[in-house]
Write a protein that holds these residues in place. Structure first.
Motif, PDB file in Angstrom:
ATOM      1  N   ASN A  53     -34.273  47.523 -84.555  1.00 31.92           N
ATOM      2  CA  ASN A  53     -35.181  48.660 -84.405  1.00 31.92           C
ATOM      3  C   ASN A  53     -34.448  49.990 -84.305  1.00 31.92           C
ATOM      4  OD1 ASN A  53     -38.313  48.258 -83.940  1.00 31.92           O
ATOM      5  ND2 ASN A  53     -37.268  46.389 -83.328  1.00 31.92           N
ATOM      6  N   VAL A  54     -33.348  50.028 -83.585  1.00 33.54           N
ATOM      7  CA  VAL A  54     -32.639  51.303 -83.457  1.00 33.54           C
ATOM      8  C   VAL A  54     -31.841  51.628 -84.712  1.00 33.54           C
ATOM      9  CG1 VAL A  54     -32.565  51.217 -80.935  1.00 33.54           C
ATOM     10  CG2 VAL A  54     -30.608  50.371 -82.230  1.00 33.54           C
ATOM     11  N   PHE A  58     -37.941  51.951 -86.519  1.00 35.96           N
ATOM     12  CA  PHE A  58     -38.121  51.982 -85.068  1.00 35.96           C
ATOM     13  C   PHE A  58     -39.570  51.708 -84.677  1.00 35.96           C
ATOM     14  CE2 PHE A  58     -38.952  54.469 -81.123  1.00 35.96           C
ATOM     15  CZ  PHE A  58     -38.168  53.714 -80.269  1.00 35.96           C
ATOM     16  N   LYS A  60     -41.348  51.384 -81.081  1.00 36.08           N
ATOM     17  CA  LYS A  60     -41.179  51.558 -79.638  1.00 36.08           C
ATOM     18  C   LYS A  60     -41.627  50.327 -78.849  1.00 36.08           C
ATOM     19  CE  LYS A  60     -43.139  53.925 -75.727  1.00 36.08           C
ATOM     20  NZ  LYS A  60     -44.406  54.354 -75.243  1.00 36.08           N
ATOM     21  N   LEU A 131     -35.879  57.674 -79.031  1.00 37.56           N
ATOM     22  CA  LEU A 131     -34.928  56.891 -79.814  1.00 37.56           C
ATOM     23  C   LEU A 131     -33.482  57.277 -79.515  1.00 37.56           C
ATOM     24  CD1 LEU A 131     -34.322  54.744 -81.910  1.00 37.56           C
ATOM     25  CD2 LEU A 131     -34.733  56.457 -83.700  1.00 37.56           C
ATOM     26  N   LYS A 135     -30.834  54.590 -78.067  1.00 41.29           N
ATOM     27  CA  LYS A 135     -29.572  54.265 -78.741  1.00 41.29           C
ATOM     28  C   LYS A 135     -28.392  54.412 -77.791  1.00 41.29           C
ATOM     29  CE  LYS A 135     -30.610  55.229 -83.578  1.00 41.29           C
ATOM     30  NZ  LYS A 135     -30.277  56.045 -84.757  1.00 41.29           N
TER      31      LYS A 135
END
Length: 154
Positions: A53-54, A58, A60, A131, A135
């Motif tokens: 996802n990162v 993405f 959440k 994000l 990360k």
């Protein structure tokens, strides 16, 4: 004066006691190894979900769910699965733990606490949906994992 216990109840209790005593025996080393291998595989799967996802598309909610699982396991007493007698042996596969894990109590405790802290913080940050912050915190979590692997995993 109260009535005496019925014989059937006394007999049932007498028969159940040995079963209860057996149920409370400590798990065998092989079972502990299986449980810890399963726990760490679950962590690895959820870390991979976060990474995808990162590094990609993405989502959440997906990150928050995966981070919640990692935090729960990190704070769930994983250390109890590293009892003496589990330095070697086979769970689902041969254990990869180094024997030094069992002799370095303070080092292991510090690394375990760092992992739990970073996992909890990742979950907190994941809930914000930021994000950039996710990360950064994910990097902190990965460093805590690597520190333990470097010292205590073959």
């Amino acid at each position: 004066m109260p009535a005496p216990f019925p014989r059937a109840l006394v007999l049932a209790a007498a028969l159940a006691l040995p079963a209860l005593a057996h149920a409370q025996q400590p798990p065998k080393p092989e079972q502990l190894i299986k449980w810890r291998q399963s726990a760490y595989q679950t962590i690895a799967w959820n870390v991979a979900r976060i990474k995808s996802n990162v590094d990609g598309s993405f989502q959440k909610d997906e990150v928050a769910r995966a981070a919640a699982i990692v935090a729960a396991l990190a704070n769930g007493g994983l250390g109890s699965l590293f009892r003496p007698g589990t330095e070697t042996g086979k769970g689902w596969h041969e254990t990869t733990v180094k024997p030094t894990l069992f002799s370095d109590g303070s080092g292991v405790g510090a690394k375990s606490a760092a992992f739990a802290k970073e996992a909890s913080e990742l979950h907190r940050v994941a809930l914000t949906g930021d994000l950039t912050a996710i990360k950064a915190q994910f990097g902190n979590l990965q460093r805590s994992c690597k520190a333990c692997h470097d010292d205590y995993r073959n």
